[in-house]
Design a protein around this motif. Structure first.
Motif, PDB file in Angstrom:
ATOM      1  N   ASP A  48      37.036  44.761  34.656  1.00  0.00           N
ATOM      2  CA  ASP A  48      38.020  44.940  35.724  1.00  0.00           C
ATOM      3  C   ASP A  48      39.013  46.028  35.349  1.00  0.00           C
ATOM      4  O   ASP A  48      40.045  45.769  34.730  1.00  0.00           O
ATOM      5  CB  ASP A  48      38.742  43.612  35.972  1.00  0.00           C
ATOM      6  CG  ASP A  48      39.799  43.706  37.063  1.00  0.00           C
ATOM      7  OD1 ASP A  48      39.723  44.644  37.896  1.00  0.00           O
ATOM      8  OD2 ASP A  48      40.705  42.845  37.081  1.00  0.00           O
ATOM      9  N   ASP A  88      41.789  35.670  29.723  1.00  0.00           N
ATOM     10  CA  ASP A  88      43.215  35.981  29.686  1.00  0.00           C
ATOM     11  C   ASP A  88      43.884  35.067  28.670  1.00  0.00           C
ATOM     12  O   ASP A  88      43.524  33.880  28.570  1.00  0.00           O
ATOM     13  CB  ASP A  88      43.852  35.783  31.067  1.00  0.00           C
ATOM     14  CG  ASP A  88      45.258  36.346  31.136  1.00  0.00           C
ATOM     15  OD1 ASP A  88      46.189  35.657  30.687  1.00  0.00           O
ATOM     16  OD2 ASP A  88      45.420  37.484  31.611  1.00  0.00           O
ATOM     17  N   GLY A 138      39.506  42.000  31.585  1.00  0.00           N
ATOM     18  CA  GLY A 138      40.520  42.834  32.221  1.00  0.00           C
ATOM     19  C   GLY A 138      40.723  44.156  31.528  1.00  0.00           C
ATOM     20  O   GLY A 138      40.150  44.440  30.470  1.00  0.00           O
ATOM     21  N   SER A 139      41.568  44.985  32.112  1.00  0.00           N
ATOM     22  CA  SER A 139      41.826  46.324  31.590  1.00  0.00           C
ATOM     23  C   SER A 139      42.626  46.254  30.294  1.00  0.00           C
ATOM     24  O   SER A 139      43.218  45.228  29.959  1.00  0.00           O
ATOM     25  CB  SER A 139      42.580  47.164  32.625  1.00  0.00           C
ATOM     26  OG  SER A 139      43.868  46.629  32.840  1.00  0.00           O
ATOM     27  N   GLU A 140      42.655  47.394  29.586  1.00  0.00           N
ATOM     28  CA  GLU A 140      43.294  47.448  28.281  1.00  0.00           C
ATOM     29  C   GLU A 140      44.791  47.156  28.359  1.00  0.00           C
ATOM     30  O   GLU A 140      45.360  46.573  27.433  1.00  0.00           O
ATOM     31  CB  GLU A 140      43.072  48.828  27.647  1.00  0.00           C
ATOM     32  CG  GLU A 140      41.605  49.173  27.379  1.00  0.00           C
ATOM     33  CD  GLU A 140      40.928  49.871  28.553  1.00  0.00           C
ATOM     34  OE1 GLU A 140      41.495  49.846  29.674  1.00  0.00           O
ATOM     35  OE2 GLU A 140      39.837  50.431  28.367  1.00  0.00           O
ATOM     36  N   GLY A 141      45.440  47.538  29.444  1.00  0.00           N
ATOM     37  CA  GLY A 141      46.885  47.381  29.527  1.00  0.00           C
ATOM     38  C   GLY A 141      47.341  46.155  30.290  1.00  0.00           C
ATOM     39  O   GLY A 141      48.047  45.296  29.758  1.00  0.00           O
ATOM     40  N   ARG A 142      46.915  46.022  31.538  1.00  0.00           N
ATOM     41  CA  ARG A 142      47.465  44.967  32.407  1.00  0.00           C
ATOM     42  C   ARG A 142      46.584  43.740  32.526  1.00  0.00           C
ATOM     43  O   ARG A 142      46.948  42.769  33.198  1.00  0.00           O
ATOM     44  CB  ARG A 142      47.739  45.538  33.802  1.00  0.00           C
ATOM     45  CG  ARG A 142      46.518  46.104  34.484  1.00  0.00           C
ATOM     46  CD  ARG A 142      46.876  46.817  35.774  1.00  0.00           C
ATOM     47  NE  ARG A 142      45.709  47.424  36.413  1.00  0.00           N
ATOM     48  CZ  ARG A 142      44.916  46.789  37.253  1.00  0.00           C
ATOM     49  NH1 ARG A 142      45.161  45.539  37.558  1.00  0.00           N
ATOM     50  NH2 ARG A 142      43.885  47.405  37.802  1.00  0.00           N
ATOM     51  N   GLY A 143      45.413  43.758  31.928  1.00  0.00           N
ATOM     52  CA  GLY A 143      44.537  42.591  32.019  1.00  0.00           C
ATOM     53  C   GLY A 143      43.860  42.483  33.376  1.00  0.00           C
ATOM     54  O   GLY A 143      43.549  43.499  34.015  1.00  0.00           O
ATOM     55  N   SER A 185      43.309  42.099  37.271  1.00  0.00           N
ATOM     56  CA  SER A 185      44.062  42.415  38.486  1.00  0.00           C
ATOM     57  C   SER A 185      44.269  41.139  39.299  1.00  0.00           C
ATOM     58  O   SER A 185      43.545  40.144  39.136  1.00  0.00           O
ATOM     59  CB  SER A 185      43.320  43.466  39.315  1.00  0.00           C
ATOM     60  OG  SER A 185      42.061  42.966  39.747  1.00  0.00           O
ATOM     61  N   ARG A 186      45.245  41.155  40.176  1.00  0.00           N
ATOM     62  CA  ARG A 186      45.602  39.941  40.925  1.00  0.00           C
ATOM     63  C   ARG A 186      44.440  39.412  41.761  1.00  0.00           C
ATOM     64  O   ARG A 186      44.128  38.215  41.717  1.00  0.00           O
ATOM     65  CB  ARG A 186      46.807  40.230  41.834  1.00  0.00           C
ATOM     66  CG  ARG A 186      47.267  39.027  42.654  1.00  0.00           C
ATOM     67  CD  ARG A 186      48.429  39.387  43.542  1.00  0.00           C
ATOM     68  NE  ARG A 186      48.072  40.416  44.503  1.00  0.00           N
ATOM     69  CZ  ARG A 186      47.455  40.187  45.672  1.00  0.00           C
ATOM     70  NH1 ARG A 186      47.120  38.948  46.012  1.00  0.00           N
ATOM     71  NH2 ARG A 186      47.203  41.183  46.494  1.00  0.00           N
ATOM     72  N   ARG A 234      41.656  38.029  39.621  1.00  0.00           N
ATOM     73  CA  ARG A 234      42.094  36.761  39.012  1.00  0.00           C
ATOM     74  C   ARG A 234      41.991  35.618  40.011  1.00  0.00           C
ATOM     75  O   ARG A 234      41.547  34.516  39.668  1.00  0.00           O
ATOM     76  CB  ARG A 234      43.531  36.912  38.504  1.00  0.00           C
ATOM     77  CG  ARG A 234      44.015  35.733  37.670  1.00  0.00           C
ATOM     78  CD  ARG A 234      45.483  35.904  37.304  1.00  0.00           C
ATOM     79  NE  ARG A 234      45.911  34.871  36.373  1.00  0.00           N
ATOM     80  CZ  ARG A 234      45.931  35.006  35.059  1.00  0.00           C
ATOM     81  NH1 ARG A 234      45.566  36.156  34.513  1.00  0.00           N
ATOM     82  NH2 ARG A 234      46.327  34.008  34.277  1.00  0.00           N
ATOM     83  N   SER A 291      47.151  40.000  21.381  1.00  0.00           N
ATOM     84  CA  SER A 291      45.988  40.022  22.256  1.00  0.00           C
ATOM     85  C   SER A 291      44.831  40.692  21.532  1.00  0.00           C
ATOM     86  O   SER A 291      44.994  41.249  20.446  1.00  0.00           O
ATOM     87  CB  SER A 291      46.294  40.768  23.557  1.00  0.00           C
ATOM     88  OG  SER A 291      46.625  42.124  23.280  1.00  0.00           O
TER      89      SER A 291
END
Length: 329
Positions: A184, A258, A280-285, A287-288, A291, A307
């Motif tokens: 993601d 997560d 999820g992505s490297e920075g924000r995990g 996405s809404r 999820r 993490s």
């Protein structure tokens, strides 16, 4: 006053010059009788003989369709002795190997030529000036090519529906439930390659990646995967959330990873069924929307670190799912 005489003499005939104009137009010739028809047919045949963008390509694709995409899957021009040899070792699909005339032979050049010949890649000797021009035309002006370059083919992605169908057929043959990894918004191609390597090691049926704002199968991903992308299918989803919903409608569970997940990974009961693990992505995990689409959010219990890297998290999750499936507890 006497009438004025006309200076015009007697009317003369045309001598038959206007005869064709008086005959009117004849019927139009059928297309197949016209002089250009045969050439047009030959050109049309050549166009239809080319493989379509959705034609299968690469090992392990079977009858499933794949589609070429410009997003991260375009052809690349790889230069330099070490990078070219590494790419050929990894089984990167390529079309031509360029070698400069009067090239000083060494082990890397010899191995590159041998690997290319074994893979059916065309080997072409060209002047160094032509290699310079090719580097410039492929967006690498002034590149230090060391007299060697490799032109790769665009990667052909699977369609997500075909990927699921192929996994279902494998399930019927082996009794193993389908297993996929979805990324993601992972933008680092090295992470994509590392996840592909883990997915292949633990028997996953393939990867799902978004078409936009995400890493695609590039040369960097090929190298990191250590050749596994030559056999592991990767499907591109126009909309990852909708694709996951479609998988859920086909009785496939979707589990996101997560650190704040409501279920510990080693307590995940869904591991033994048809499953998509979403990383999820490297920075924000996650996405809404992705999820919210997941059936469960699983957490990997860790201590001493905030993490895990996306590819490491995927590897740990794949190991745990495989362990649960083989030991049934």
């Amino acid at each position: 006053m006497p009438a004025k005489k006309s200076k015009k003499g007697p009317t003369k005939g045309s001598g038959g010059k206007g005869r064709r104009a008086l005959e009117g137009r004849k019927g139009t010739l059928p297309a197949e009788e016209r002089h250009w028809y045969a050439d047009k047919q030959r050109r049309s045949t050549k166009r239809t003989d080319k493989p379509a963008a959705g034609a299968p390509a690469g090992p392990g694709r079977g009858a499933a369709s794949a589609r070429a995409s410009a997003a991260g899957g375009g052809a690349e021009f790889l230069v330099g002795r070490n990078p070219v040899v590494e790419a050929l070792r990894a089984g990167v699909p390529a079309t031509r190997l360029f070698l400069a005339n009067s090239l000083d032979q060494d082990e890397r050049v010899t191995e590159a030529a041998r690997l290319a010949g074994a893979a059916g890649v065309e080997i072409r000797e060209v002047p160094r000036a032509e290699l310079d021009r090719r580097c410039e035309s492929n967006g690498q002006p002034g590149a230090v090519h060391q007299g060697i370059a490799l032109h790769t083919r665009p990667y052909r992605y699977w369609d997500p529906a075909d990927l699921l169908d192929a996994a279902r057929r494998t399930e019927q043959e082996t009794g193993t439930a389908p297993l996929f990894v979805a990324l993601d918004g992972v933008t680092d191609p090295h992470n994509l390659g590392a996840v592909a390597r883990s997915a292949a090691a633990f028997g996953a049926n393939g990867l799902l990646i978004p078409e936009r704002r995400a890493a695609g199968v590039t040369m960097a991903a090929w190298k990191t995967s250590a050749g596994t992308l030559a056999t592991l299918p990767v499907a591109q989803a126009t909309n990852l959330t909708r694709t996951l919903e479609a998988y859920k409608s086909e009785a496939v569970f979707v589990v996101g990873l997560d650190g704040d997940g409501d279920t510990r990974l080693d307590h995940l009961d869904l591991a033994t069924g048809p499953l998509v693990i979403v990383v999820g992505s490297e920075g924000r995990g996650l996405s809404r929307l992705v999820r919210e689409t997941c059936d469960q959010i699983a957490a990997i219990p860790i201590t001493g670190a905030e993490s895990l890297n996306a590819s490491v998290a995927a590897g740990v999750a794949l190991y745990e799912v495989t362990r649960r499936r083989t030991t049934d507890h």
